[in-house]
Design an enzyme around this catalytic site. Sequence first.
Site, mmCIF file in Angstrom:
data_model
loop_
_atom_site.group_PDB
_atom_site.id
_atom_site.type_symbol
_atom_site.label_atom_id
_atom_site.label_comp_id
_atom_site.label_asym_id
_atom_site.label_seq_id
_atom_site.Cartn_x
_atom_site.Cartn_y
_atom_site.Cartn_z
ATOM 1 N N ASP A 123 -2.282 -4.942 -0.059
ATOM 2 C CA ASP A 123 -1.884 -6.218 0.541
ATOM 3 C C ASP A 123 -2.722 -6.580 1.764
ATOM 4 O OD1 ASP A 123 -0.726 -4.188 2.077
ATOM 5 O OD2 ASP A 123 1.324 -4.935 1.866
ATOM 6 N N GLN A 168 0.814 -1.216 0.000
ATOM 7 C CA GLN A 168 0.000 0.000 0.000
ATOM 8 C C GLN A 168 0.855 1.276 0.000
ATOM 9 O OE1 GLN A 168 -3.042 -1.664 3.239
ATOM 10 N NE2 GLN A 168 -3.633 0.338 2.475
ATOM 11 N N HIS A 169 0.197 2.381 -0.340
ATOM 12 C CA HIS A 169 0.685 3.753 -0.150
ATOM 13 C C HIS A 169 1.791 4.212 -1.095
ATOM 14 C CE1 HIS A 169 -1.616 3.888 3.527
ATOM 15 N NE2 HIS A 169 -0.841 3.055 4.175
#
Length: 475
Positions: free
Chosen positions: A238, A81-82
């Site tokens: 994830d 992520q991110h």
Amino acid sequence: MGAQAAGPLVVGVDSSTQSTKALVVDAASGTVVARGRAPHAGGGAGKESDPGSWWASLAEALGQCGDGARRAGAVSVAGQQHGLVTLDAAGAPVRPALLWNDVRSAPQAERLVAERGGPAAWAERIGSVPGAAFTVTKWAWLREREPAAAAATAAVRLPHDYLTERLTGEAVTDRGDASGTGWWSSATGAYDPAVLDHIGLDPAALPRVAAPGEAAGTVRTDELPLPQGALVAAGTGDNMAAALGLGLRPGRPVLSLGTSGTVYAVSRRRPADPSGTVAGFADARGDWLPLACTLNCTLAVDRIAALLGRDREAVEAGGEVVVLPFLDGERTPNLPGASGLLHGLRHDTTPGQVLQAAYDGAVFALLKAVGQVLDADSAADAPLLLIGGGARGRAWRETVRRLSGRPVEVPEARELVALGAAAQAAGLLLDEDPAAVARRWGTARGTTYAPYERDTATWERLTATLADGDALLRR
């Protein structure tokens, strides 16, 4: 290929911080018939990564799956992520991706929160108070520190979006991963135009957000050993994929012990925590996934074991030493500039006790957030589902049991993110709920460990040290 398949085959991909894993799964039974794994260039230990290396690792991992991948009817990619992936007009990366664990944007995070109405306003509108991990803060950092790179950026993607787009030629994301950007609103279920305007990001640079169960497209590349025309699911982040992989129902807390540590649960209520401890993520199905994340988990404890010259399992009970293993800054609690803190050494303190204290410090940070990610009506003694690489370690498991006072369940299945992606692909192919697919596959089956009496003395020492060390941890 290993086991024989009775039903159609699907591929689930986990593109994580350090490597890419691919599973070929029988959509009917959940049997894994082939698997592959390839590390990312550079070892994946840094805070930046070349997106092209993820694609190369995906090709290598799928190649290891042999004929199974070439027979798949659907594929889904889950990713870390991110991460901020910036692409130019030709679709090439402008610079290496800024990863979730890069906390350089902490000043930008603090400023953005203040400029857009404070923590409560962010929590209510976006669902989360953005910290340095969030993509919105990384874009603000890039515009400030590397304006030429920001100006050259024609498209902004998350890691899983980047791979999905190279598979399909379509710019598509999902609500789960989008909810970790800071510019997708959980209140409206769409990108927030006011936030995008504030940070100078054109909405046209962002991918379309697919609805749960909607396809991103079909395989349209010949660079991978996948069949042309196979369905491609929207993919997800994830943590959302792991929740799918467990077939998670509301009220079941999960502790994921990996490079980072996370604690989360599925909820039917939209979270909005103004303290910023809990990120109010969406899940991949249409519910919510309130989540707290720590930056320092298995890698931090392994590093302390290495400094002590000990095997990671060589812990010893006793003593009153406290370790707060914030080796890389910290997200929960929000201390982006923190370093590790060791307190309470005595002449008789042993290396094994210091190592056990490092485990205690890492687990403490996660367990503090369990009550905040669970709905108020969740059972106080609900078993903790323990997943990730650390779940296989006896020292991790015993520390969680001792500090939580709860039963602990460790699923047999190891690659839950890739399995969740496979369940999403199977749901698309079979027109089923992907979480129901995972439950039918029995992915959460495993070993249950009875609770211990809770170690309140250690908990109180950690609480006091965290409070007393606040000034040091904020330097």
